[in-house]
Design a protein around this motif. Sequence first.
Motif, short mmCIF file in Angstrom:
data_model
loop_
_atom_site.label_atom_id
_atom_site.label_comp_id
_atom_site.label_asym_id
_atom_site.label_seq_id
_atom_site.Cartn_x
_atom_site.Cartn_y
_atom_site.Cartn_z
N ARG A 1 0.82 -1.21 0.00
CA ARG A 1 0.00 0.00 0.00
C ARG A 1 0.85 1.26 0.00
O ARG A 1 0.40 2.34 -0.37
N LEU A 2 2.10 1.12 0.43
CA LEU A 2 2.99 2.29 0.54
C LEU A 2 3.82 2.52 -0.72
O LEU A 2 4.25 3.64 -0.97
N MET A 3 4.06 1.48 -1.49
CA MET A 3 4.91 1.63 -2.67
C MET A 3 4.42 0.75 -3.80
O MET A 3 3.67 -0.20 -3.58
N ALA A 4 4.84 1.08 -5.02
CA ALA A 4 4.44 0.30 -6.19
C ALA A 4 4.95 -1.13 -6.04
O ALA A 4 6.05 -1.35 -5.53
N PRO A 5 4.15 -2.12 -6.49
CA PRO A 5 4.56 -3.52 -6.34
C PRO A 5 5.93 -3.82 -6.94
O PRO A 5 6.71 -4.58 -6.36
N TRP A 6 6.26 -3.21 -8.08
CA TRP A 6 7.54 -3.53 -8.70
C TRP A 6 8.71 -3.01 -7.87
O TRP A 6 9.76 -3.66 -7.79
N ILE A 7 8.53 -1.85 -7.24
CA ILE A 7 9.58 -1.31 -6.38
C ILE A 7 9.76 -2.19 -5.15
O ILE A 7 10.89 -2.45 -4.71
#
Length: 324
Positions: free
Chosen positions: A7-13
């Motif tokens: 929820r805090l960052m893009a899945p790829w990151i």
Amino acid sequence: MVASLKRLMAPWILKAAIQKALSGLPSSHTLNRVFQDRLTGSLDLDLARISDQLRRAARHLQAYRKIHGRLPGNVLEVGTGWFPVIPLGLHLCGCAEIHTVDRTQLMRREDVQRTLSALAALHREGRLSEALPGFLSDRAARLAEMARDLGRPGKQVDEDAATILKRFGIHYEASSLEALALSEGSVDLALTNSVLEHLRLAEIELLLRELRRLSAASGVASHFIDLGDHYAVFDRRVEVYNFLKFSDPVWSLINSRLHFQNRLRISDYRRLFEVTNWRTVEEASQRGTQADLAPIRLAPRFRSYRLEDLLVYRSWVTLAPNVP
């Protein structure tokens, strides 16, 4: 915890960060396997995945057939991966001698068993020919029998992955090319499947030179190269050109040993083929449009490339040795 981070960052990151952290730990490949298997689903051997790999096996063989009109006698695959779908696909099509090598052992006995079971299920449902036209029915029947035998309750686990594959004329090594002990000029078809983009430039050059040495004068090399950002497969919100916006220092923070992407463009590969004494017989590249690339602010490294080179995100290349 992983759900909170998503929820805090893009899945790829998030995936890149986890793999970067894992790459510095002992047994990093084992830990990465657990991560890919249980959290990302990247090791699911579903119908779509196995069919895609079988179609690639058929296309590699077609590259040789288009030149010689027959099957290759001795095939070498570099980069076996988690599942031996391609070498088993080559076997099903009639290849007699198949060598496959990985510098890191990713494949386990149960991965071979899962692959055999999936192929047997495709054959049983009458769907094998959709992905692998020209397969031999007697070989498919024997493969299905082997899958049943390995899956019987109480079956002794007394064979490793390499021993099982040897029953199909497939010689597997988790080491270097030298471990296969192939003689110079003995390989009819050399192939890689989404491998070159994971190697450093110097490693690619060394590999291509070694494949040239091992290939017969009439040999063929077939390479499927995925030049797009591989995180686009995992995270659909990311475009295949996403990684072109990062400078080399920034990308080095993202890029990990477990999921290394060299970001070379098709013109870089063409030069590598030329300097390692290969000539291009055919190149079939997939390109996006200028509009697809427009949202990306290119990093300095990529601003000198021609637009048509930057737009290539997948390529099938057929090579033949340059013979004096």
